[in-house]
Scaffold this active site. Structure first.
Site, PDB file in Angstrom:
ATOM      1  N   LEU A 133       0.925  -1.222   0.003  1.00  0.00           N
ATOM      2  CA  LEU A 133      -0.034  -0.235   0.068  1.00  0.00           C
ATOM      3  C   LEU A 133       0.905   1.222   0.150  1.00  0.00           C
ATOM      4  O   LEU A 133       2.049   1.057   0.609  1.00  0.00           O
ATOM      5  CB  LEU A 133      -0.904   0.106   1.334  1.00  0.00           C
ATOM      6  N   ASP A 134       0.449   2.496  -0.712  1.00  0.00           N
ATOM      7  CA  ASP A 134       0.996   3.510  -0.479  1.00  0.00           C
ATOM      8  C   ASP A 134       1.418   4.011   0.942  1.00  0.00           C
ATOM      9  O   ASP A 134       0.365   3.728   1.759  1.00  0.00           O
ATOM     10  CB  ASP A 134       0.146   4.808  -1.206  1.00  0.00           C
ATOM     11  N   MET A 135       2.110   4.932   1.238  1.00  0.00           N
ATOM     12  CA  MET A 135       2.530   5.283   2.805  1.00  0.00           C
ATOM     13  C   MET A 135       1.201   6.105   3.279  1.00  0.00           C
ATOM     14  O   MET A 135       0.883   5.718   4.299  1.00  0.00           O
ATOM     15  CB  MET A 135       3.468   6.642   2.476  1.00  0.00           C
TER      16      MET A 135
END
Length: 301
Positions: A133-135
């Site tokens: 997942l993105d940050m």
């Protein structure tokens, strides 16, 4: 100790063990080779070579544990563990957390926290990410504890057999409250540019969406991914004229007073257990910042 165990039936009598491991147990050539070199493949409690000829009722055991290390510092971090067994661990990742160390983020990542957890719980594992997942995206992430589980789940991901559902808070109101977005996503070849665009040169990208709740000029939308392109939901929502709240890369407004990251949460995963093949359906509640934003949007009615 994590092991795979099988008894040889009459169909495989007289055949080489390598064929049994591939056909019956579904093991990859890479796993078989590594386990064989390490003498982790046993028949009747004795390590064997891959040209061993099987006999009916032979007891085969593959030891999945092997000495491995990662150049990642273990770090005590509170982890929200949603599910764990001998093969996998599923974490509800907090917002604003990087999944794996980078040049910019050497500590405070999910991988740092997991290595500490494995060490404290006396599990000889490294971090094998199955999903990412993105940050600034929160929610469920699958991590495999051994090579076998990683291989099995990676195949499920590649074959689109992992059901991935997200919740997003978007600007505006959809005319059609349910539908499918089938638009190709392309990354322009411009140095330093991360943003993707909808472009016919891109890869086919499919997102199924359904409005869960409507507010004044905003909606809570469930997104089911059929494909898994980078930033797919964010790009598709923007293309539909409904960018996600807090999305500074694809959004058109400054939402920092309402939320400090994109309001996107991986809330449901459905996949097969690599070992038992039984279906696992896991969910993660919305985090506090998205819940707070929903309260604000309801008040604006």
């Amino acid at each position: 100790m994590s092991t795979l165990e099988e008894k040889v039936d009459k169909r495989f009598e007289g055949r080489k063990i390598r064929e049994f491991l591939k056909e019956k147990m579904g093991l990859s050539s890479r796993l078989i080779k590594g386990a064989s070199i390490d003498k982790r493949i046993l028949v009747n409690n004795t390590p064997v070579k891959m040209n061993y000829v099987l006999k009916e009722n032979d007891e085969i055991v593959i030891n999945l544990a092997k000495k491995e290390s990662q150049n990642i510092a273990p770090e005590k971090i509170n982890l929200d563990i949603v599910y764990e067994d001998k093969d996998i661990i599923v974490i509800n990742k907090a917002p604003n957390m990087v999944v794996h160390p980078t040049k910019r983020y050497q500590s405070g990542t999910l991988a740092n926290g997991l290595l500490y957890y494995f060490k404290e719980s006396k599990q000889d594992c490294i971090v094998r990410l199955v999903s990412r997942l993105d940050m600034d995206t929160s929610g469920l992430i699958i991590v495999a504890k051994n090579q076998y589980a990683h291989s099995e789940l990676s195949n499920q991901m590649q074959n689109n057999n992992v059901e991935k559902r997200y919740l997003a808070l978007v600007h505006g109101n959809f005319t059609e409250k349910e539908g499918t977005i089938d638009l190709p996503i392309y990354r322009p070849e411009i140095e330093g540019v991360m943003a993707r665009v909808v472009d016919r040169r891109g890869q086919r990208s499919v997102t199924h969406y359904k409005v869960i709740e409507s507010y004044k000029d905003a909606e809570l939308v469930e997104c089911l991914l059929e494909t898994g392109r980078t930033h797919q939901i964010r790009v598709h929502m923007k293309a539909m004229g409904h960018p996600i709240y807090g999305d500074t890369l694809y959004g058109d407004t400054d939402d920092s007073a309402l939320i400090c990251r994109q309001a996107l949460h991986s809330y449901k995963l459905k996949f097969q257990s690599p070992r038992t093949k039984e279906e696992l359906a896991l969910t993660a509640n919305l985090p506090a910042d998205i819940e707070k934003l929903i309260v604000s949007l309801k008040k604006a009615k």
